[in-house]
Design a protein around this motif. Sequence first.
Motif, PDB file in Angstrom:
ATOM      1  N   LEU A  27      31.728  48.536  42.434  1.00 60.18           N
ATOM      2  CA  LEU A  27      31.615  47.795  41.166  1.00 60.18           C
ATOM      3  C   LEU A  27      32.913  47.898  40.371  1.00 60.18           C
ATOM      4  O   LEU A  27      32.914  47.850  39.137  1.00 60.18           O
TER       5      LEU A  27
ATOM      6  N   PHE B 238      26.976  33.025  44.704  1.00 64.42           N
ATOM      7  CA  PHE B 238      27.914  33.336  43.629  1.00 64.42           C
ATOM      8  C   PHE B 238      28.506  34.727  43.858  1.00 64.42           C
ATOM      9  O   PHE B 238      27.787  35.688  44.123  1.00 64.42           O
TER      10      PHE B 238
ATOM     11  N   SER C 138      44.050  50.492  31.317  1.00 67.39           N
ATOM     12  CA  SER C 138      44.360  51.015  29.996  1.00 67.39           C
ATOM     13  C   SER C 138      44.485  52.547  30.061  1.00 67.39           C
ATOM     14  O   SER C 138      45.460  53.123  29.570  1.00 67.39           O
TER      15      SER C 138
ATOM     16  N   VAL D 211      35.983  33.186  40.134  1.00 68.74           N
ATOM     17  CA  VAL D 211      34.610  32.918  40.532  1.00 68.74           C
ATOM     18  C   VAL D 211      34.541  32.140  41.843  1.00 68.74           C
ATOM     19  O   VAL D 211      35.218  31.126  41.995  1.00 68.74           O
TER      20      VAL D 211
ATOM     21  N   PRO E 199      38.402  36.636  35.530  1.00 68.91           N
ATOM     22  CA  PRO E 199      37.393  36.550  36.583  1.00 68.91           C
ATOM     23  C   PRO E 199      37.736  35.388  37.513  1.00 68.91           C
ATOM     24  O   PRO E 199      38.112  34.312  37.051  1.00 68.91           O
TER      25      PRO E 199
ATOM     26  N   ASN F  28      32.019  37.170  42.306  1.00 68.65           N
ATOM     27  CA  ASN F  28      33.100  37.206  41.343  1.00 68.65           C
ATOM     28  C   ASN F  28      34.155  38.253  41.687  1.00 68.65           C
ATOM     29  O   ASN F  28      33.837  39.423  41.824  1.00 68.65           O
TER      30      ASN F  28
ATOM     31  N   VAL G  11      42.716  40.373  32.130  1.00 70.65           N
ATOM     32  CA  VAL G  11      41.810  40.329  33.279  1.00 70.65           C
ATOM     33  C   VAL G  11      41.201  38.930  33.369  1.00 70.65           C
ATOM     34  O   VAL G  11      40.723  38.392  32.378  1.00 70.65           O
TER      35      VAL G  11
ATOM     36  N   PHE H 236      37.946  39.881  40.451  1.00 76.23           N
ATOM     37  CA  PHE H 236      38.690  40.039  39.204  1.00 76.23           C
ATOM     38  C   PHE H 236      40.168  40.206  39.511  1.00 76.23           C
ATOM     39  O   PHE H 236      40.529  40.960  40.419  1.00 76.23           O
TER      40      PHE H 236
ATOM     41  N   ARG I 123      34.666  45.000  37.493  1.00 79.17           N
ATOM     42  CA  ARG I 123      34.355  44.963  36.058  1.00 79.17           C
ATOM     43  C   ARG I 123      35.073  46.047  35.263  1.00 79.17           C
ATOM     44  O   ARG I 123      35.069  46.027  34.036  1.00 79.17           O
ATOM     45  N   LYS I 124      35.664  47.034  35.979  1.00 82.35           N
ATOM     46  CA  LYS I 124      36.275  48.179  35.283  1.00 82.35           C
ATOM     47  C   LYS I 124      37.795  48.080  35.196  1.00 82.35           C
ATOM     48  O   LYS I 124      38.450  49.010  34.725  1.00 82.35           O
TER      49      LYS I 124
ATOM     50  N   TYR J 200      39.924  46.471  33.365  1.00 86.64           N
ATOM     51  CA  TYR J 200      40.535  46.602  32.033  1.00 86.64           C
ATOM     52  C   TYR J 200      40.578  48.068  31.576  1.00 86.64           C
ATOM     53  O   TYR J 200      41.669  48.594  31.301  1.00 86.64           O
ATOM     54  N   PRO J 201      39.419  48.756  31.516  1.00 83.30           N
ATOM     55  CA  PRO J 201      39.502  50.150  31.049  1.00 83.30           C
ATOM     56  C   PRO J 201      40.329  51.073  31.949  1.00 83.30           C
ATOM     57  O   PRO J 201      41.027  51.951  31.433  1.00 83.30           O
TER      58      PRO J 201
ATOM     59  N   ASP K 265      33.663  42.778  43.008  1.00 79.78           N
ATOM     60  CA  ASP K 265      32.616  43.545  42.341  1.00 79.78           C
ATOM     61  C   ASP K 265      31.308  43.146  43.013  1.00 79.78           C
ATOM     62  O   ASP K 265      30.804  42.044  42.799  1.00 79.78           O
TER      63      ASP K 265
ATOM     64  N   SER L 104      28.331  41.675  41.274  1.00 84.99           N
ATOM     65  CA  SER L 104      28.442  40.338  40.677  1.00 84.99           C
ATOM     66  C   SER L 104      27.773  39.284  41.544  1.00 84.99           C
ATOM     67  O   SER L 104      27.711  38.119  41.177  1.00 84.99           O
TER      68      SER L 104
ATOM     69  N   ILE M  43      47.203  44.063  29.080  1.00 89.61           N
ATOM     70  CA  ILE M  43      46.304  43.827  30.217  1.00 89.61           C
ATOM     71  C   ILE M  43      45.551  42.509  30.037  1.00 89.61           C
ATOM     72  O   ILE M  43      44.927  42.289  29.006  1.00 89.61           O
TER      73      ILE M  43
END
Lengths: 267, 267
Positions: free
Chosen positions: A175, A257, A185, A198, A196, A259, A194, A261, A178-179, A181-182, A143, A146, A192
Amino acid sequence: MKNDYVHGYSNEEATRLHDQAKTLSDLLHNNIKFPAGSRVLEAGCGVGAQTILLAKNSPDAQIISIDLFEESLNQARSLIKKEGIKNVEFVKADIMDLPFEKESFDHIFVCFVLEHTLDPIQTLKKLNKVLKPGGTITVIEGDHGSCYFHPESEQALKTWKYLIKAQKDLGGDPLLGRKLYPILSEAGFEDIVVTPLVVYVDNSQPHMGEGFIKKTIIAMVEGLKNQAIDSGIIKKREWDQGMEDLHKSAEKDGTFFYNFFKAVARK
Amino acid sequence: MKNDYVHGYSNEEATRLHDQAKTLSDLLHNNIKFPAGSRVLEAGCGVGAQTILLAKNSPDAQIISIDLFEESLNQARSLIKKEGIKNVEFVKADIMDLPFEKESFDHIFVCFVLEHTLDPIQTLKKLNKVLKPGGTITVIEGDHGSCYFHPESEQALKTWKYLIKAQKDLGGDPLLGRKLYPILSEAGFEDIVVTPLVVYVDNSQPHMGEGFIKKTIIAMVEGLKNQAIDSGIIKKREWDQGMEDLHKSAEKDGTFFYNFFKAVARK
């Protein structure tokens, strides 16, 4: 998959992807081990950077790795051969038009692929069809929103934002992490989870400054230099300053930093 | 410390801080346990939200908690009394002018304080003086630049950026989390280990949507509404839309990401 964006297209890019896979392998492949005898689809193997880790971590699983590009597959094939790996079969195939029987895989693995597809939910639905009921899908994505670093400068942020824009312009989704999970689904997956993953780098791990920030992240931005300047969005001087500033985040007083997923879900 | 920014000033703010501490306590206080008999300075205890966790997790340590504001100390005192905690002593003191002997503490704990100080490195140097050689300092800070969410809208980003600006305008550093390694190093500490503490929320943990995103994060932004609109930077309609959009990240298809940093270092 979008045809005009191919990871691993040039030799330099291939080197970058192998460096990336090596530095990140512990982070990304931790806990990914498929049972003996299981049939695993790696959807979008590119030049084989993840394939090699998959195959080594699950030596008794049968891995079928697909990609749309013969050129990438050839690189992946020679890599696997060089490593003496025997449990991978490569198939030239389109992720949106899979040449496999319905419910024919125990597990599916997709890494850094959905972010480049035009419609990640439709892609996941196609993958769902070839997965056995009760089987799992593992999805790993980055992402780019992030990412942050110290020191931070306006120019460095501008080069980073150009990376995000370039991926969007190609129809991808920078990006997507971050999506997960949805979209899983929405594509009909269940249970599910998820996680992160790092990457945080400071001067206590100088090898990560070199291996991750410089060779992976900055290299990825650097590859867009001509395109960015030609676009008129950023001036050469600004770009060079931005790259110089980004490099500072990999040096003594810098921090960085990012991130990723990882999602695991069940059909 | 900057005098015109006080966490826990109003009752509402105090409620928010306690909700925050409860939801986050597992994350932030994991592995923080000071040995029996050790003398621990909590520098900047505010209304006692962290004090209570410190005291409970290290019941046989002697905790000295300071704050500059009598009003906050009184709230902290009554909280500790209500909980029946006996190992905390409160002292009204300025973190920049500590009324303690040189090298008189075994450990120091600083949580959500440095981000509001005008000069975090000088503050750390002052703390260093009262720490015994070989003693540790534990610093926990957020980083408002680490926050991202889905869905993302221009208005939601604008409200979030206002939070960052407001903290900067007060002389604080809303991006301090990423800087803990270099500032501890600059202040003379050694063996610095920085750990990112990630809060990632999706619909698999709806209580976090409520407890963390809504009650902690969104509440923090919401508190700035009048100030933001009065400043002219953002229109009321944009602000309201931004808040509505931020709320979506705590709902069914939303996700939310925030990163705290914990640093432990030795004198």
